[in-house]
Design a protein around this motif. Structure first.
Motif, PDB file in Angstrom:
ATOM      1  N   VAL A  84      15.202  -8.164  46.418  1.00  9.78           N
ATOM      2  CA  VAL A  84      14.367  -7.343  46.994  1.00  9.78           C
ATOM      3  C   VAL A  84      13.531  -6.735  46.071  1.00  9.78           C
ATOM      4  O   VAL A  84      14.128  -6.109  45.154  1.00  9.78           O
ATOM      5  CB  VAL A  84      15.041  -6.279  47.787  1.00  9.78           C
ATOM      6  N   ARG A  85      12.095  -6.631  46.236  1.00 13.74           N
ATOM      7  CA  ARG A  85      11.409  -6.085  45.049  1.00 13.74           C
ATOM      8  C   ARG A  85      10.459  -5.066  45.223  1.00 13.74           C
ATOM      9  O   ARG A  85      10.322  -4.715  46.461  1.00 13.74           O
ATOM     10  CB  ARG A  85      10.500  -7.254  44.451  1.00 13.74           C
ATOM     11  N   ALA A  86      10.254  -4.026  44.504  1.00 15.48           N
ATOM     12  CA  ALA A  86       9.408  -2.907  45.043  1.00 15.48           C
ATOM     13  C   ALA A  86       7.984  -3.600  45.015  1.00 15.48           C
ATOM     14  O   ALA A  86       7.615  -4.687  44.372  1.00 15.48           O
ATOM     15  CB  ALA A  86       9.328  -1.896  43.604  1.00 15.48           C
ATOM     16  N   THR A  87       7.369  -3.030  45.954  1.00 13.77           N
ATOM     17  CA  THR A  87       5.927  -3.327  46.299  1.00 13.77           C
ATOM     18  C   THR A  87       4.857  -2.781  45.584  1.00 13.77           C
ATOM     19  O   THR A  87       3.863  -3.003  45.898  1.00 13.77           O
ATOM     20  CB  THR A  87       5.950  -3.204  47.827  1.00 13.77           C
ATOM     21  N   CYS A  88       5.303  -1.806  44.961  1.00 12.66           N
ATOM     22  CA  CYS A  88       4.037  -0.661  44.473  1.00 12.66           C
ATOM     23  C   CYS A  88       4.508  -0.061  43.159  1.00 12.66           C
ATOM     24  O   CYS A  88       5.673  -0.157  42.953  1.00 12.66           O
ATOM     25  CB  CYS A  88       3.721   0.353  45.434  1.00 12.66           C
ATOM     26  N   TYR A  89       3.664   0.543  42.528  1.00 13.16           N
ATOM     27  CA  TYR A  89       3.925   1.412  41.486  1.00 13.16           C
ATOM     28  C   TYR A  89       4.380   2.758  42.191  1.00 13.16           C
ATOM     29  O   TYR A  89       3.700   3.357  43.247  1.00 13.16           O
ATOM     30  CB  TYR A  89       2.627   1.938  40.577  1.00 13.16           C
ATOM     31  N   GLY A  90       5.452   3.460  42.039  1.00 13.07           N
ATOM     32  CA  GLY A  90       5.883   4.680  42.664  1.00 13.07           C
ATOM     33  C   GLY A  90       7.221   5.068  41.939  1.00 13.07           C
ATOM     34  O   GLY A  90       7.564   4.854  40.991  1.00 13.07           O
ATOM     35  N   VAL A  91       7.686   6.023  42.477  1.00  7.29           N
ATOM     36  CA  VAL A  91       8.773   7.133  42.052  1.00  7.29           C
ATOM     37  C   VAL A  91       9.940   6.741  42.942  1.00  7.29           C
ATOM     38  O   VAL A  91       9.557   7.039  44.301  1.00  7.29           O
ATOM     39  CB  VAL A  91       8.474   8.527  41.847  1.00  7.29           C
ATOM     40  N   LEU A  92      11.114   6.542  42.663  1.00  5.08           N
ATOM     41  CA  LEU A  92      12.223   6.231  43.299  1.00  5.08           C
ATOM     42  C   LEU A  92      12.701   7.635  43.866  1.00  5.08           C
ATOM     43  O   LEU A  92      13.329   8.510  43.222  1.00  5.08           O
ATOM     44  CB  LEU A  92      13.275   5.824  42.786  1.00  5.08           C
ATOM     45  N   GLU A  93      12.482   8.179  45.245  1.00  4.03           N
ATOM     46  CA  GLU A  93      12.841   9.168  45.916  1.00  4.03           C
ATOM     47  C   GLU A  93      14.369   9.237  46.365  1.00  4.03           C
ATOM     48  O   GLU A  93      15.033  10.182  46.263  1.00  4.03           O
ATOM     49  CB  GLU A  93      11.958   9.519  46.970  1.00  4.03           C
ATOM     50  N   ILE A  94      14.767   8.035  47.140  1.00  2.00           N
ATOM     51  CA  ILE A  94      16.151   8.084  47.640  1.00  2.00           C
ATOM     52  C   ILE A  94      16.955   7.057  47.250  1.00  2.00           C
ATOM     53  O   ILE A  94      15.964   5.750  47.285  1.00  2.00           O
ATOM     54  CB  ILE A  94      15.675   8.062  49.229  1.00  2.00           C
ATOM     55  N   LYS A  95      18.106   6.869  47.021  1.00  4.54           N
ATOM     56  CA  LYS A  95      19.021   5.597  46.929  1.00  4.54           C
ATOM     57  C   LYS A  95      20.254   6.179  47.384  1.00  4.54           C
ATOM     58  O   LYS A  95      20.770   7.088  47.109  1.00  4.54           O
ATOM     59  CB  LYS A  95      18.988   5.243  45.463  1.00  4.54           C
ATOM     60  N   GLY A  96      20.949   5.226  48.452  1.00  2.27           N
ATOM     61  CA  GLY A  96      22.144   5.374  48.728  1.00  2.27           C
ATOM     62  C   GLY A  96      22.305   5.010  50.034  1.00  2.27           C
ATOM     63  O   GLY A  96      21.700   4.108  50.699  1.00  2.27           O
TER      64      GLY A  96
END
Length: 317
Positions: free
Chosen positions: A205-217
């Motif tokens: 699974v890949r990131a689709t954009c330039y961005g900041v990771l806000e949530i993981k869990g």
């Protein structure tokens, strides 16, 4: 004739970004506030204007919006006052940023200098600027979005960060259709706020954009999930993962095509629950307009990103 944002050509965008960057760097030299904070604020306001019908389109390169009362002062009888002296007398924010003797709400330098002057009253360190942004907007989600933008601009040193990627490799065996708004069979009576992309277990699974990771869990319904906010203040939600890429941390920057996890079937139970449905990636998109955040259909965007990725792949052959 009403302006259409879609009508802006790539050449227009390049020229506008060039002018914006010139203004940001100039204001940095004048105020000693790093340019990327101005870029972060302006980008946030740019995306807000595009998400709301009650705000006018910007007239120049800078998108920062001030209501007449805020600019000229709430008790100022001249609603569109340009006199810096009377504006200050009535408690308005408007400042003269280019030395022409006017505080013009339609002048890019005046707009930028006004927000710079506001921030300067708090200081020029990151912590002080953060307090200033909070005092100006008084909304935590806005502060996070502005600082996320600033972090991205600081990292890449440019404003053009609109590139996108399809969330699974083009060569993978995957399928999807428009399912946004459908009734959900799991988790009670709810509306499906996304598109399900079915693929084999463990497919990257890949990131689709330039961005900041806000949530993981873990989320009871979404299982192992990730949330990313891009510079357009769009939140990208990826759920039911089999796991996360090693070292992935909340607050870090991601970019298009970066592997962040794998397709799975997690969710609908306590942490670790999996296998209650076929492996797939739930992909959701949410827009924030400075007041509320809502879900919208990601399917057209996914189709476009898939098409663009296929074009890139064909060019390499």
């Amino acid at each position: 004739m009403p302006h259409s944002y879609a009508s802006e050509t790539k050449q227009d965008e390049v020229q506008i970004n060039k002018r914006r960057m010139e203004l940001f760097h100039h204001m940095e030299s004048v105020t000693h506030i790093p340019w990327y904070y101005f870029a972060g604020i302006d980008q946030y306001e740019r995306s807000t204007r595009r998400a709301r019908k009650d705000l006018p389109k910007e007239r120049g390169a800078i998108s920062i919006y001030y209501e007449d009362e805020k600019w000229s002062g709430p008790l100022n009888p001249t609603r569109q006052d340009t006199n810096p002296i009377t504006i200050a007398l009535f408690g308005g924010l408007g400042k003269d940023g280019n030395g022409d003797g006017k505080a013009d709400i339609n002048d890019d330098e005046d707009l930028l200098f006004t927000i710079a002057n506001y921030l300067q009253t708090f200081g020029v360190t990151h912590a002080q600027i953060k307090i200033g942004i909070w005092d100006y907007y008084k909304r935590s989600r806005t502060v996070d979005a502005v600082l996320g933008n600033a972090k991205l601009f600081k990292t890449y040193g440019r404003l053009d960060l609109q590139e996108k990627a399809f969330p699974v490799p083009i060569r993978s065996n995957h399928s999807y259709r428009s399912t946004w708004g459908d009734a959900r069979g799991w988790g009670g009576r709810r509306v499906h706020e996304g598109t399900d992309i079915f693929a084999d277990y463990g497919v990257p699974v890949r990131a689709t954009c330039y961005g900041v990771l806000e949530i993981k869990g873990w989320n009871r319904y979404g299982g192992w999930r990730i949330g990313i906010r891009d510079i357009n203040n769009t939140y990208h939600y990826l759920a039911h993962l089999s796991g996360f890429s090693k070292g992935l941390q909340v607050g870090q920057i991601v970019e298009p095509g970066m592997i962040i996890g794998g397709v799975g079937s997690s969710g609908y139970g306590p942490p670790g629950t999996s296998g209650k449905f076929p492996p797939h990636l739930h992909y959701g998109m949410y827009k924030d307009n400075g007041r509320i955040e809502w879900s919208f259909d990601p399917y057209p965007h996914l189709r476009n990103w898939e098409r663009l990725d296929r074009m890139k792949l064909n060019k390499k052959k």
